[in-house]
Enzyme design. Structure first.
Site, PDB file in Angstrom:
ATOM      1  N   TRP A   1       0.397  -1.196   0.255  1.00 18.87           N
ATOM      2  CA  TRP A   1      -0.037   0.082  -0.203  1.00 18.87           C
ATOM      3  C   TRP A   1       0.521   1.373  -0.257  1.00 18.87           C
ATOM      4  CZ3 TRP A   1      -4.092  -0.750  -2.187  1.00 18.87           C
ATOM      5  CH2 TRP A   1      -5.586  -1.818  -1.718  1.00 18.87           C
TER       6      TRP A   1
ATOM      7  N   ASP B   1      -2.150   6.540   6.246  1.00 18.48           N
ATOM      8  CA  ASP B   1      -3.063   4.823   5.459  1.00 18.48           C
ATOM      9  C   ASP B   1      -3.477   4.723   7.901  1.00 18.48           C
ATOM     10  OD1 ASP B   1      -4.347   3.471   4.888  1.00 18.48           O
ATOM     11  OD2 ASP B   1      -3.715   3.447   2.594  1.00 18.48           O
TER      12      ASP B   1
ATOM     13  N   LYS C   1     -12.464  -1.520   5.704  1.00 18.28           N
ATOM     14  CA  LYS C   1     -11.697  -2.690   6.258  1.00 18.28           C
ATOM     15  C   LYS C   1     -12.792  -3.094   7.740  1.00 18.28           C
ATOM     16  CE  LYS C   1      -9.130  -2.738   2.762  1.00 18.28           C
ATOM     17  NZ  LYS C   1      -8.137  -1.735   2.834  1.00 18.28           N
TER      18      LYS C   1
HETATM   19  C1  PLP Z   1      -7.337  -1.745   1.129  1.00 12.91           C
HETATM   20  C2  PLP Z   1      -6.376  -0.565   1.396  1.00 12.91           C
HETATM   21  C3  PLP Z   1      -5.920   0.763   0.394  1.00 12.91           C
HETATM   22  C4  PLP Z   1      -7.319   0.702  -0.635  1.00 12.91           C
HETATM   23  O1  PLP Z   1      -8.195   1.186  -0.720  1.00 12.91           O
HETATM   24  P1  PLP Z   1      -9.656   1.716  -1.486  1.00 12.91           P
HETATM   25  O2  PLP Z   1     -10.645   1.731  -0.233  1.00 12.91           O
HETATM   26  O3  PLP Z   1      -9.543   0.360  -2.649  1.00 12.91           O
HETATM   27  O4  PLP Z   1      -8.714   2.837  -2.150  1.00 12.91           O
HETATM   28  C5  PLP Z   1      -5.437   1.396   0.780  1.00 12.91           C
HETATM   29  N1  PLP Z   1      -4.734   1.345   1.430  1.00 12.91           N
HETATM   30  C6  PLP Z   1      -4.729   0.459   3.044  1.00 12.91           C
HETATM   31  C7  PLP Z   1      -3.999   0.146   3.522  1.00 12.91           C
HETATM   32  C8  PLP Z   1      -5.676  -0.839   2.457  1.00 12.91           C
HETATM   33  O5  PLP Z   1      -6.061  -1.378   3.873  1.00 12.91           O
END
Ligand code: PLP
Length: 370
Positions: free
Chosen positions: A107, A182, A206
Site C-alpha cells: 500500500w 494511511d 476494512k
Molecule cells: C484497502 C487499502 C487501501 C485501498 O483502499 P481503496 O478503498 O480500495 O482505495 C489502501 N491502503 C490500505 C492500507 C488498505 O488496506
C-alpha cells in the site's frame, strides 16, 4: 440462516448486531416513513445521522478539537492523490516540492507512486529487499531537508506489518512537518494518539463499514494549502467548510459506519477492543509459532493484529486447505496474490470464537496432513 466466519481483508465482515439493526431500519428509519438510502442528504433526518457519526468517531478516537473529521469518497487510493494536492500548495504553491515516503508494503508502494505525479518523492526508508517483513525505525529513515510531509502506512494490509509506535517528527528533526498516515486497515482497532499526526485517512471497508466511504482526519492548520487545480470535491477545505456535504456524501455507508461506532461504544470503546484484538492475535500467532507445519514471515514486534498472513510449508496443500476451511464456514482465507499462502483478517467484527474456530481447523488440518 448461518453466518460463516469471514476472514476477508476488505470489504470485510461487519458486526452481526449492526447488520440486524440496519435490516430492521431498512424500510422505515426511526418512524420517518423512509429508509436511509432514500433520504435527502440535506434533510434533518440524515443531517442528524451524519452529526452523530462524526461525534461518535471523535469520541472513540479522542480526536482533538483542532482536527476536522471529513467523510469523503474515492477510497484510500484516491486519497493518495488528494494528499499531495492538498499539502503542496498554500504560500509555497507552484514550487515543486518534495514529500517523503516510508515504504513498508504494497500500500505504501502505491501511495508514493501516485504522489510522483504531483511532487518529487524521497523514499526515506523501504524494507522491500526484506520482503516487507518489518517497520524501519526513525533512526534508519533518510528524510529530506524540507519535505512537505512524511507519509507512512501504519498497517500494511497485504504484508501484515503494523506500527506499534508513532514516529515523532520533532525527534526526527522536522517538528513542523506533518506526519500523514494511511490507517485504513487498523483504525479503531485500538486507541491512537491523533495529535501526533497531521493527517490520518482510510477507506471504511476494512474496520469501519461499507466501501464507498473514506474517513480523513486533518489538523486544521493544514487546510487551505491545496494546489489550484485540486478538484473542489477533493479540496479538504471545501469539504470541511461544507461539513462533508459539498457534494452528496455516501449516505448509506455513513449510516452503517455510524451504527458501527455505536456498537464500539457499547463494547467499551477502543481500549476494550484492543484487549480483545490482542487476545485474538496472540491466540493465532501463538499457534502458528508452535507449529512446524505452518510459518509466518513478519518480525514478531511488527506483526499486524488485524491481518495475519501465514503459509503452509507445503504449497501443494493450499487448495485442499482452503476447501476444507470453506466446508467449515471459514471463508476468504486465501492470501493476496502478491504474497501467496493464506491471510486471516481479524478486524473488530471478528469475534474471538471465529479465531478459535480457525485455530481448531489449523490444528486438525496439520494432524491429518502433517
Ligand atoms: C484497502 C487499502 C487501501 C485501498 O483502499 P481503496 O478503498 O480500495 O482505495 C489502501 N491502503 C490500505 C492500507 C488498505 O488496506
Amino acid at each position: 440462516m448461518t453466518r460463516a466466519f469471514n476472514f476477508s481483508a476488505g470489504p470485510a465482515a461487519l458486526p452481526e448486531e449492526v447488520l440486524r439493526q440496519a435490516a430492521d431500519e431498512m424500510l422505515d428509519w426511526h418512524g420517518s416513513g423512509m429508509g436511509v438510502m432514500e433520504m435527502s442528504h440535506r434533510g434533518r433526518e440524515f443531517m442528524s445521522i451524519l452529526a452523530q457519526a462524526q461525534a461518535d468517531l471523535r469520541e472513540l478516537l479522542a480526536v482533538p478539537d483542532n482536527y476536522r473529521i471529513l467523510f469523503m469518497q474515492g477510497g484510500a487510493l484516491a486519497e493518495n492523490a488528494i494528499i499531495p494536492m492538498n499539502l503542496l500548495g498554500g504560500e509555497r504553491g507552484g514550487e515543486r516540492r518534495t514529500a517523503d515516503y516510508v515504504v513498508t508494503g504494497s500500500w505504501s508502494v502505491k501511495s508514493q507512486k501516485e504522489a510522483r505525479k504531483y511532487c518529487d518523492v524521497n523514499i526515506a526508508a523501504t524494507t522491500e529487499t526484506e520482503q516487507f517483513t518489518r517497520v524501519p525505525q526513525v533512526a534508519e529513515w533518510k528524510l529530506s531537508k524540507d519535505p512537505a510531509y512524511v507519509h507512512i502506512c501504519t498497517n500494511e494490509t497485504i504484508h501484515g506489518v503494523e506500527y506499534f509506535w508513532t514516529p515523532d517528527m520533532a525527534a526526527a528533526g522536522l517538528p513542523d512537518v506533518p506526519l500523514v498516515a494511511d490507517v485504513s486497515s487498523h483504525i479503531l482497532s485500538r486507541p491512537m494518539d491523533v495529535s501526533k499526526f497531521g493527517v490520518m485517512y482510510g477507506g471504511a471497508q476494512k474496520n469501519i463499514g461499507p466501501s464507498g466511504l473514506t474517513v480523513v482526519i486533518v489538523r486544521e492548520d493544514l487546510l487551505g494549502r491545496a494546489l489550484p487545480f485540486t478538484p473542489s470535491a477533493f479540496d479538504w477545505k471545501t469539504v470541511t467548510d461544507n461539513d462533508s456535504m459539498y457534494n452528496t456524501p455516501p449516505t448509506y455507508a455513513i449510516y452503517i459506519a455510524g451504527l458501527v461506532f455505536q456498537w464500539l461504544k457499547r463494547r467499551g470503546g477502543l481500549s476494550a477492543m484492543e484487549a480483545v484484538n490482542k487476545q485474538k492475535a496472540e491466540l493465532l500467532y501463538g499457534f502458528l509459532d508452535d507449529s512446524d507445519f505452518y510459518r509466518t514471515s513478519v518480525a514478531p514486534d511488527c506483526r499486524s493484529r488485524m491481518n495475519v498472513p501465514f503459509f503452509l510449508n507445503d504449497d501443494a496443500l493450499n487448495e485442499t486447505f482452503l476447501a476444507g476451511a470453506r466446508e467449515r464456514g471459514l471463508l476468504q482465507l486465501k492470501g493476496h496474490k502478491s504474497v501467496g499462502g493464506m491471510r486471516a483478517s481479524i478486524y473488530n467484527a471478528m469475534p474471538l470464537a471465529g479465531v478459535e474456530a480457525l485455530v481448531d481447523y489449523l490444528r486438525e488440518f496439520e494432524r491429518s496432513h502433517g
